[in-house]
Design a protein around this motif. Sequence first.
Motif, mmCIF file in Angstrom:
data_model
loop_
_atom_site.group_PDB
_atom_site.id
_atom_site.type_symbol
_atom_site.label_atom_id
_atom_site.label_comp_id
_atom_site.label_asym_id
_atom_site.label_seq_id
_atom_site.Cartn_x
_atom_site.Cartn_y
_atom_site.Cartn_z
ATOM 1 N N ASP A 21 50.937 42.164 21.646
ATOM 2 C CA ASP A 21 51.174 40.847 21.053
ATOM 3 C C ASP A 21 50.200 39.796 21.591
ATOM 4 O OD1 ASP A 21 53.303 41.898 19.677
ATOM 5 O OD2 ASP A 21 54.792 41.259 21.161
ATOM 6 N N TYR A 22 49.398 40.165 22.589
ATOM 7 C CA TYR A 22 48.501 39.212 23.236
ATOM 8 C C TYR A 22 47.127 39.204 22.565
ATOM 9 C CZ TYR A 22 51.743 38.396 27.026
ATOM 10 O OH TYR A 22 52.839 38.023 27.743
ATOM 11 N N HIS A 23 46.542 38.023 22.489
ATOM 12 C CA HIS A 23 45.190 37.858 21.967
ATOM 13 C C HIS A 23 44.252 37.765 23.170
ATOM 14 C CE1 HIS A 23 46.566 37.123 17.888
ATOM 15 N NE2 HIS A 23 47.506 36.339 18.413
ATOM 16 N N GLY A 34 43.337 34.644 33.320
ATOM 17 C CA GLY A 34 44.783 34.636 33.339
ATOM 18 C C GLY A 34 45.359 34.769 31.946
ATOM 19 N N PHE A 35 46.665 34.584 31.861
ATOM 20 C CA PHE A 35 47.336 34.668 30.573
ATOM 21 C C PHE A 35 48.326 33.527 30.460
ATOM 22 C CE2 PHE A 35 50.027 36.942 33.452
ATOM 23 C CZ PHE A 35 51.322 36.679 33.042
ATOM 24 N N ILE A 43 48.270 34.529 24.852
ATOM 25 C CA ILE A 43 46.814 34.556 24.990
ATOM 26 C C ILE A 43 46.437 35.038 26.386
ATOM 27 C CG2 ILE A 43 44.708 33.172 24.943
ATOM 28 C CD1 ILE A 43 46.192 31.189 23.149
ATOM 29 N N VAL A 44 45.450 35.923 26.441
ATOM 30 C CA VAL A 44 44.837 36.338 27.692
ATOM 31 C C VAL A 44 43.402 35.843 27.642
ATOM 32 C CG1 VAL A 44 44.081 38.298 29.078
ATOM 33 C CG2 VAL A 44 46.299 38.368 27.952
ATOM 34 N N ASN A 57 38.692 44.257 36.614
ATOM 35 C CA ASN A 57 39.704 43.940 37.626
ATOM 36 C C ASN A 57 40.676 42.876 37.127
ATOM 37 O OD1 ASN A 57 38.772 45.791 39.490
ATOM 38 N ND2 ASN A 57 37.448 44.321 40.514
ATOM 39 N N ALA A 58 40.170 41.866 36.421
ATOM 40 C CA ALA A 58 41.045 40.818 35.894
ATOM 41 C C ALA A 58 42.012 41.391 34.861
ATOM 42 C CB ALA A 58 40.205 39.695 35.287
ATOM 43 N N LEU A 59 41.506 42.226 33.959
ATOM 44 C CA LEU A 59 42.379 42.826 32.942
ATOM 45 C C LEU A 59 43.428 43.733 33.577
ATOM 46 C CD1 LEU A 59 39.846 43.583 30.074
ATOM 47 C CD2 LEU A 59 41.697 41.919 30.059
ATOM 48 N N LEU A 60 43.041 44.486 34.599
ATOM 49 C CA LEU A 60 44.008 45.356 35.277
ATOM 50 C C LEU A 60 45.094 44.533 35.967
ATOM 51 C CD1 LEU A 60 41.674 48.096 36.776
ATOM 52 C CD2 LEU A 60 43.349 48.383 34.955
ATOM 53 N N ASP A 61 44.694 43.451 36.621
ATOM 54 C CA ASP A 61 45.680 42.579 37.274
ATOM 55 C C ASP A 61 46.658 42.000 36.256
ATOM 56 O OD1 ASP A 61 44.625 42.990 39.787
ATOM 57 O OD2 ASP A 61 43.414 41.154 39.765
ATOM 58 N N ILE A 62 46.134 41.547 35.123
ATOM 59 C CA ILE A 62 46.983 40.965 34.085
ATOM 60 C C ILE A 62 47.906 42.023 33.487
ATOM 61 C CG2 ILE A 62 46.946 39.887 31.800
ATOM 62 C CD1 ILE A 62 44.345 38.449 32.758
ATOM 63 N N LEU A 63 47.389 43.239 33.278
ATOM 64 C CA LEU A 63 48.225 44.328 32.752
ATOM 65 C C LEU A 63 49.393 44.610 33.680
ATOM 66 C CD1 LEU A 63 45.854 47.055 31.279
ATOM 67 C CD2 LEU A 63 47.707 45.892 30.129
#
Length: 92
Positions: A21-23, A34-35, A43-44, A57-63
């Motif tokens: 659901d995230y853009h 961040g998101f 939104i991410v 690394n940022a995407l993994l942290d947010i996931l």
Amino acid sequence: MPIKYTKNFLDKLENIFASSDYHLRYEKGNFKSGFCILKETKIVIINKYFTLEGKINALLDILKMLDFNPQSFKDQKQQDFLIELKQTELKL
């Protein structure tokens, strides 16, 4: 699962967000990634100037913060990829 800092690995992470659901947006500026939820739009935002390693690394942290449920994805490959990521510890 070892984290591979390649364009292909980044594409897989981007596909996870594309199916959710995230853009996912890459924006330029002097900020950390961040998101957020803005007017009911999820939104991410990733800093466009991050290196490949920084983006991954940022995407993994947010996931990990969003804690997606693998069963909510239709594609079996994405489900398997998410399960593998949940078992991965990110060591900096």
